[in-house]
Design a protein around this motif. Structure first.
Motif, PDB file in Angstrom:
ATOM      1  N   ILE A 115       1.030   5.775  -7.326  1.00 14.20           N
ATOM      2  CA  ILE A 115      -0.074   6.701  -7.581  1.00 14.20           C
ATOM      3  C   ILE A 115       0.406   8.152  -7.552  1.00 14.20           C
ATOM      4  O   ILE A 115      -0.027   8.968  -8.369  1.00 14.20           O
ATOM      5  N   ALA A 118      -6.904   2.071  -6.860  1.00 14.10           N
ATOM      6  CA  ALA A 118      -6.682   2.543  -5.493  1.00 14.10           C
ATOM      7  C   ALA A 118      -7.982   2.610  -4.707  1.00 14.10           C
ATOM      8  O   ALA A 118      -8.001   2.431  -3.484  1.00 14.10           O
ATOM      9  N   PHE A 141      -0.205   2.888  -3.360  1.00 13.71           N
ATOM     10  CA  PHE A 141      -1.390   3.740  -3.304  1.00 13.71           C
ATOM     11  C   PHE A 141      -1.358   4.832  -2.237  1.00 13.71           C
ATOM     12  O   PHE A 141      -2.309   5.611  -2.126  1.00 13.71           O
ATOM     13  N   TYR A 169       0.829  -1.210   0.000  1.00 14.02           N
ATOM     14  CA  TYR A 169       0.000   0.000   0.000  1.00 14.02           C
ATOM     15  C   TYR A 169       0.863   1.260   0.000  1.00 14.02           C
ATOM     16  O   TYR A 169       0.609   2.207  -0.747  1.00 14.02           O
ATOM     17  N   TRP A 198      -7.926  -4.376  -3.445  1.00 12.54           N
ATOM     18  CA  TRP A 198      -6.597  -4.165  -4.023  1.00 12.54           C
ATOM     19  C   TRP A 198      -5.551  -5.072  -3.375  1.00 12.54           C
ATOM     20  O   TRP A 198      -4.535  -5.410  -3.980  1.00 12.54           O
TER      21      TRP A 198
END
Length: 326
Positions: free
Chosen positions: A84, A120, A75, A71, A125
């Protein structure tokens, strides 16, 4: 070309390369986990150190759990280097210089941005095997590179984009090599074991160098892996190759391809390129690979700062201060 336009093009190249590298590292690490012995703990901590974001990560998380690391690197918008964030910054820079991009490039980048944003927002995810997502990110970025290669005129804008791309690539190749050498094995007595072989193989695959290495050298040997990734003159992701291409871009931008007075960014990248050109891999290892790579990364950062001062800022003749050109 206005310095703000050149700056946006340069960082467009760096952010796209950064996103591609992150997707590549995470994808390869997943594959490595499948091959590790069942009693060996998954190793996600090295991935955070390879990206240079360990301080930010440890300020937000207690351990290096797979879900939290993925993560953070993918994201987390508070991480300015996550996939991201990199894709978002690349799109914003592209929007600023929209008239300098081809229609196809802008559309594909916009498509990538919305794809990452959509993923996201999904609750699943963190499913067991998200490699399809990272493979898709890599493929879309490679398509962007192909579009640029085939459709963009070789003007100043092209060379600024390539300059950013190659400096970013050199930095990330050196980082992933440094982390492998110091962090991945649980103990020194594992050197030369099948586990050691798995890690060197994963390292080569993380920079798409495995097949090239096997054709050039055959069996996996650490000194030869280091030589390929640091000093090889022909492999497009070696640090030396990237510095040669970045130096050529600087010469094209400054118009001094045939010699003559050069700016301090050209001088510094030329000195670093020359240092690697005549380096010996055995001396590098005996003197300390980590120290060598640490010095290399500092010099790449210094080159980046000098590029910023020479091309993206203007100096006030009265105050001697630099300011962004509007």
């Amino acid at each position: 070309m206005l310095s703000r336009v050149a700056n946006s093009i340069y960082w467009l190249g760096r952010y796209l390369e950064r996103a591609e590298n992150y997707a590549r590292f995470i994808d390869v690490n997943f594959n490595l986990m499948l091959d590790l012995p069942p009693d060996l703990k998954e190793q996600w901590e090295p991935l955070v150190f390879a990206t240079g974001d360990s301080k930010l990560y440890t300020s937000k998380h207690q351990g290096f759990d797979r879900k939290e690391v993925i993560y953070f690197l993918t994201f987390d918008t508070e991480n300015p280097n996550s996939i991201i964030s990199s894709v978002s910054f690349a799109r914003e820079n592209a929007r600023v210089i929209r008239e300098n991009l081809t229609k196809e490039t802008w559309e594909k980048l916009n498509e990538l941005y919305h794809f990452v944003l959509k993923q996201a927002g999904k609750k699943d995810w963190n499913r067991e095997d998200p490699r399809v997502f990272f493979e898709s990110v890599k493929n879309q970025l490679l398509l962007l590179y192909g579009l640029s290669e085939s459709t963009v005129a070789r003007t100043e804008g092209w060379y600024f984009r390539q300059l950013g791309l190659y400096l970013e690539r050199a930095d990330k190749t050196s980082r992933i090599l440094d982390v492998k050498y110091h962090m991945l094995l649980p103990s020194p007595n594992m050197v030369g074991t099948p586990l050691d072989f798995l890690h060197w193989t994963a390292l080569l695959k993380s920079v798409t160098a495995f097949n090239t290495y096997r054709r050039l050298y055959g069996t996996i040997e650490p000194d030869k892996v280091i030589s390929l990734l640091l000093l090889n003159k022909y492999f497009p992701r070696s640090v030396f190759y990237c510095l040669v291409e970045a130096e050529n871009c600087l010469h094209k931008i400054s118009g001094r391809s045939n010699g003559g007075l050069r700016n301090n960014a050209e001088n510094e990248i030329g000195a670093l390129r020359s240092k690697l050109e005549f380096a010996d891999v055995n001396e590098i290892i005996s003197n300390g690979l980590h120290e060598y790579i640490d010095d290399l990364q500092k010099k790449i950062n210094s080159i980046s700062n000098k590029i910023d001062a020479n091309f993206f800022q203007i100096k006030d003749n009265f105050t001697g201060q630099f300011s962004k050109q509007e």
